[in-house]
Write a protein that holds these residues in place. Structure first.
Motif, short mmCIF file in Angstrom:
data_model
loop_
_atom_site.label_atom_id
_atom_site.label_comp_id
_atom_site.label_asym_id
_atom_site.label_seq_id
_atom_site.Cartn_x
_atom_site.Cartn_y
_atom_site.Cartn_z
N PRO A 11 -3.86 3.76 -10.83
CA PRO A 11 -4.41 5.11 -10.83
C PRO A 11 -4.92 5.58 -9.47
N ARG A 12 -5.29 4.64 -8.60
CA ARG A 12 -5.89 5.02 -7.31
C ARG A 12 -4.81 5.40 -6.30
N PRO A 13 -5.04 6.46 -5.52
CA PRO A 13 -4.03 6.88 -4.54
C PRO A 13 -3.73 5.83 -3.47
N HIS A 14 -4.72 5.05 -3.08
CA HIS A 14 -4.53 4.03 -2.04
C HIS A 14 -4.69 2.64 -2.65
N SER A 15 -3.97 2.40 -3.70
CA SER A 15 -4.08 1.16 -4.47
C SER A 15 -3.57 -0.04 -3.70
N ARG A 16 -4.37 -1.10 -3.69
CA ARG A 16 -3.94 -2.35 -3.07
C ARG A 16 -2.82 -2.99 -3.89
N THR A 17 -2.86 -2.79 -5.21
CA THR A 17 -1.79 -3.32 -6.06
C THR A 17 -0.47 -2.65 -5.72
N ARG A 18 -0.51 -1.34 -5.58
CA ARG A 18 0.72 -0.60 -5.22
C ARG A 18 1.23 -1.04 -3.85
N LEU A 19 0.33 -1.29 -2.92
CA LEU A 19 0.71 -1.75 -1.58
C LEU A 19 1.51 -3.05 -1.67
N LEU A 20 1.02 -4.00 -2.50
CA LEU A 20 1.75 -5.26 -2.66
C LEU A 20 3.07 -5.06 -3.40
N ALA A 21 3.07 -4.16 -4.38
CA ALA A 21 4.31 -3.88 -5.10
C ALA A 21 5.36 -3.31 -4.15
N GLN A 22 4.94 -2.50 -3.19
CA GLN A 22 5.87 -1.95 -2.19
C GLN A 22 6.54 -3.08 -1.41
#
Length: 189
Positions: A11-22
């Motif tokens: 949900p967060r725009p600057h998600s650390r999870t999303r960063l790793l998923a990238q």
């Protein structure tokens, strides 16, 4: 061309999870399509939706919009799930999404003996998570996804990449994220 499905439960725009998923997505070859679960506004399956869904399944009408998530999931060659570690599991929107994905006749079927048999094309699911504190052996979200993959979807390999203790006072956040990214670089081909 290979199809990569990115299931984004961040949900967060600057998600650390999303960063790793990238990082995982950068290592995979193919066309990436994203399902941003916080933008989808999915409703939990209530009695009316279940009744409609059951009627469509009975008539084998899998082109109905309610099956779009299941059809995309079943057709993907690789699946990346980005889900922050919440309450020993993941955000509730991911559970709702998985309800829409788990469809008899699309992602699995029952054998004559009543045993679920997977129909998904994917060879791998990459489950990516981050946590402010320790995860340890209590990653029930990953365990749930892995159980669905093996029992229902027929996806033989489920890998978990995690970065934990990110919000502990004095934590080397950059170092923890770098170690997780290095693990991804070595494991994802």
């Amino acid at each position: 061309m290979r199809k990569v499905l990115f299931v984004n439960a961040c949900p967060r725009p600057h998600s650390r999870t999303r960063l790793l998923a990238q990082k995982v997505l950068e290592r995979l070859e193919g066309e990436v399509s994203e399902v941003d679960l916080f933008q989808e506004k999915m409703q939990p399956l209530d009695w009316e939706l279940l009744r409609q869904r059951d009627q469509l399944i009975s008539s084998r009408n899998f082109s109905a919009p309610i099956f779009q998530y299941a059809n995309d999931f079943a057709a993907a060659d690789d699946i990346v799930i980005a889900a922050p570690y919440w309450d020993l599991a993941f955000p509730s929107v991911l559970r709702i999404y998985l309800e829409y994905v788990t469809v008899t006749g699309v992602t699995f079927r029952y054998t004559p003996q009543g045993v679920p048999e997977g129909l998904c094309k994917a060879e791998r699911i990459f489950y990516v998570t981050t946590a402010g504190g320790p995860v340890g052996g209590n990653n029930l979200g990953y365990d749930y996804v892995k159980a669905l993959a093996g029992t229902f979807y027929g996806v033989p390999k489920v890998l978990c990449f995690k970065a934990e203790n990110l919000d502990i006072k004095g934590a080397d956040v950059e170092g923890i994220l770098k170690n997780a990214a290095d693990e991804i670089d070595h494991a994802v081909l």
